[in-house]
Design a protein around this motif. Structure first.
Motif, PDB file in Angstrom:
ATOM      1  N   ILE A 290       6.105  13.127  -1.607  1.00 30.65           N
ATOM      2  CA  ILE A 290       6.573  12.120  -0.646  1.00 30.65           C
ATOM      3  C   ILE A 290       5.654  10.913  -0.745  1.00 30.65           C
ATOM      4  CG2 ILE A 290       7.581  13.790   0.971  1.00 30.65           C
ATOM      5  CD1 ILE A 290       5.073  13.223   2.777  1.00 30.65           C
ATOM      6  N   LEU A 291       6.183   9.766  -0.339  1.00 30.47           N
ATOM      7  CA  LEU A 291       5.350   8.574  -0.285  1.00 30.47           C
ATOM      8  C   LEU A 291       5.994   7.536   0.605  1.00 30.47           C
ATOM      9  CD1 LEU A 291       6.672   6.173  -2.269  1.00 30.47           C
ATOM     10  CD2 LEU A 291       5.818   7.706  -4.014  1.00 30.47           C
ATOM     11  N   ALA A 292       5.169   6.634   1.098  1.00 30.46           N
ATOM     12  CA  ALA A 292       5.656   5.491   1.864  1.00 30.46           C
ATOM     13  C   ALA A 292       5.162   4.230   1.167  1.00 30.46           C
ATOM     14  CB  ALA A 292       5.144   5.527   3.303  1.00 30.46           C
ATOM     15  N   VAL A 293       6.076   3.289   0.968  1.00 28.34           N
ATOM     16  CA  VAL A 293       5.737   1.986   0.413  1.00 28.34           C
ATOM     17  C   VAL A 293       5.629   1.031   1.591  1.00 28.34           C
ATOM     18  CG1 VAL A 293       6.467   0.096  -1.078  1.00 28.34           C
ATOM     19  CG2 VAL A 293       6.891   2.475  -1.777  1.00 28.34           C
TER      20      VAL A 293
ATOM     21  N   LYS B 193      11.405   1.082   8.143  1.00 28.10           N
ATOM     22  CA  LYS B 193      10.906   0.461   9.381  1.00 28.10           C
ATOM     23  C   LYS B 193      10.554  -0.984   9.063  1.00 28.10           C
ATOM     24  CE  LYS B 193       7.288   0.727  12.884  1.00 28.10           C
ATOM     25  NZ  LYS B 193       6.231  -0.242  12.655  1.00 28.10           N
ATOM     26  N   GLN B 194      11.159  -1.922   9.793  1.00 25.90           N
ATOM     27  CA  GLN B 194      10.886  -3.343   9.612  1.00 25.90           C
ATOM     28  C   GLN B 194      10.178  -3.899  10.831  1.00 25.90           C
ATOM     29  OE1 GLN B 194      15.193  -4.183   8.306  1.00 25.90           O
ATOM     30  NE2 GLN B 194      13.983  -5.841   7.411  1.00 25.90           N
ATOM     31  N   ASN B 195       9.317  -4.885  10.590  1.00 27.73           N
ATOM     32  CA  ASN B 195       8.662  -5.621  11.659  1.00 27.73           C
ATOM     33  C   ASN B 195       9.113  -7.070  11.605  1.00 27.73           C
ATOM     34  OD1 ASN B 195       6.913  -3.717  13.086  1.00 27.73           O
ATOM     35  ND2 ASN B 195       5.929  -3.462  11.095  1.00 27.73           N
TER      36      ASN B 195
ATOM     37  N   VAL C  71       0.882  -1.157   0.000  1.00 26.96           N
ATOM     38  CA  VAL C  71       0.000   0.000   0.000  1.00 26.96           C
ATOM     39  C   VAL C  71       0.923   1.210   0.000  1.00 26.96           C
ATOM     40  CG1 VAL C  71      -1.629   1.358   1.366  1.00 26.96           C
ATOM     41  CG2 VAL C  71      -1.986  -1.095   1.076  1.00 26.96           C
ATOM     42  N   VAL C  72       0.781   2.028  -1.036  1.00 21.40           N
ATOM     43  CA  VAL C  72       1.615   3.211  -1.209  1.00 21.40           C
ATOM     44  C   VAL C  72       0.797   4.410  -0.755  1.00 21.40           C
ATOM     45  CG1 VAL C  72       2.960   4.571  -2.848  1.00 21.40           C
ATOM     46  CG2 VAL C  72       2.769   2.088  -3.157  1.00 21.40           C
TER      47      VAL C  72
ATOM     48  N   VAL D 100       7.499  -4.334   6.044  1.00 24.29           N
ATOM     49  CA  VAL D 100       8.546  -3.318   5.994  1.00 24.29           C
ATOM     50  C   VAL D 100       7.943  -2.082   5.339  1.00 24.29           C
ATOM     51  CG1 VAL D 100       9.496  -4.127   3.783  1.00 24.29           C
ATOM     52  CG2 VAL D 100      10.956  -2.809   5.313  1.00 24.29           C
ATOM     53  N   THR D 101       8.405  -0.910   5.749  1.00 19.02           N
ATOM     54  CA  THR D 101       7.971   0.334   5.127  1.00 19.02           C
ATOM     55  C   THR D 101       9.194   1.102   4.673  1.00 19.02           C
ATOM     56  OG1 THR D 101       5.968   0.490   6.461  1.00 19.02           O
ATOM     57  CG2 THR D 101       6.752   2.523   5.443  1.00 19.02           C
ATOM     58  N   PHE D 102       9.126   1.596   3.438  1.00 16.72           N
ATOM     59  CA  PHE D 102      10.156   2.460   2.878  1.00 16.72           C
ATOM     60  C   PHE D 102       9.568   3.862   2.792  1.00 16.72           C
ATOM     61  CE2 PHE D 102      10.801  -1.791   1.220  1.00 16.72           C
ATOM     62  CZ  PHE D 102      12.159  -2.002   1.432  1.00 16.72           C
ATOM     63  N   ASP D 103      10.110   4.790   3.554  1.00 16.17           N
ATOM     64  CA  ASP D 103       9.660   6.175   3.574  1.00 16.17           C
ATOM     65  C   ASP D 103      10.489   6.925   2.539  1.00 16.17           C
ATOM     66  OD1 ASP D 103       8.174   8.341   4.546  1.00 16.17           O
ATOM     67  OD2 ASP D 103       9.633   8.783   6.122  1.00 16.17           O
ATOM     68  N   CYS D 104       9.833   7.574   1.583  1.00 10.84           N
ATOM     69  CA  CYS D 104      10.539   8.088   0.410  1.00 10.84           C
ATOM     70  C   CYS D 104      10.177   9.523   0.047  1.00 10.84           C
ATOM     71  CB  CYS D 104      10.197   7.229  -0.807  1.00 10.84           C
ATOM     72  SG  CYS D 104      10.539   5.478  -0.633  1.00 10.84           S
ATOM     73  N   GLU D 105      11.129  10.140  -0.631  1.00  8.61           N
ATOM     74  CA  GLU D 105      10.904  11.419  -1.301  1.00  8.61           C
ATOM     75  C   GLU D 105      10.879  11.142  -2.796  1.00  8.61           C
ATOM     76  OE1 GLU D 105      14.127  13.818   0.126  1.00  8.61           O
ATOM     77  OE2 GLU D 105      13.151  14.157   2.060  1.00  8.61           O
TER      78      GLU D 105
END
Length: 176
Positions: free
Chosen positions: A66-69, A139-141, A20-21, A113-118
């Motif tokens: 910005i976005l988070a994957v 951020k990893q779980n 989910v982006v 996992v989440t990749f926080d991006c520009e």
């Protein structure tokens, strides 16, 4: 010439992680389900995300920059469906627990996992834009099961087929 239907049917056999982006900013908080996400390079850490230009969300992501994957784990099949549905943005974010990292983009608290991006650039190819995204936080779980999409259905991943033939992940990266 390859027919669109033939191409879509063939691509349904390409197993993809489900993400989910999400984005937030001056034009609001939005998100969509995506399977067209992959790494570009680790120096600097960069992902690509593909998005249909005709989506009403497209301009929101471009404007917010910005976005988070959020890579989904096996328990997130419902959230994938919610973010692929026609529900409005407010209703979508009522599902799951949301937080943020460095950019402020919505982060699913228990994502695999989440990749926080520009968003660094967008390249148009046919009906889609390829977003080149610089990763600024991760951020990893500790989940053990991933969610994949294959042959137009969700599948749970996590058990290696043959542990004796472990392949070093670095050997899967091609050098061109």
């Amino acid at each position: 010439m390859i027919e669109t239907t033939d191409f879509r049917n063939a691509m349904s056999l390409l197993t993809s992680a489900v993400s989910v982006v999400t984005t937030t900013g001056a034009c609001g908080r939005y998100g969509f389900t995506a399977s067209a996400v992959c790494s570009v390079t680790d120096t600097p850490p960069t992902l690509l995300v593909c998005m249909n230009k005709s989506s009403y969300l497209h301009a929101k992501f471009v404007e917010n920059k910005i976005l988070a994957v959020n890579v989904l784990g096996a328990p997130h099949q419902e959230i994938s469906g919610v973010f692929a549905s026609r529900l409005d943005a407010v209703e979508r974010f009522k599902h799951g627990s949301w937080t943020e990292l460095k950019t402020g983009a919505p982060v699913l608290a228990d994502a695999l996992v989440t990749f926080d991006c520009e968003l660094e650039q967008a390249q148009t190819v046919g009906t889609h834009d390829i977003f080149i995204c610089r990763v600024v936080a991760i951020k990893q779980n500790q989940q053990q099961q991933g969610l994949a999409y294959f042959n137009r259905a969700y599948h749970q991943l996590g058990q290696a087929v043959n542990n004796r033939s472990h392949i070093d992940a670095d050997s899967l990266v091609s050098e061109v």
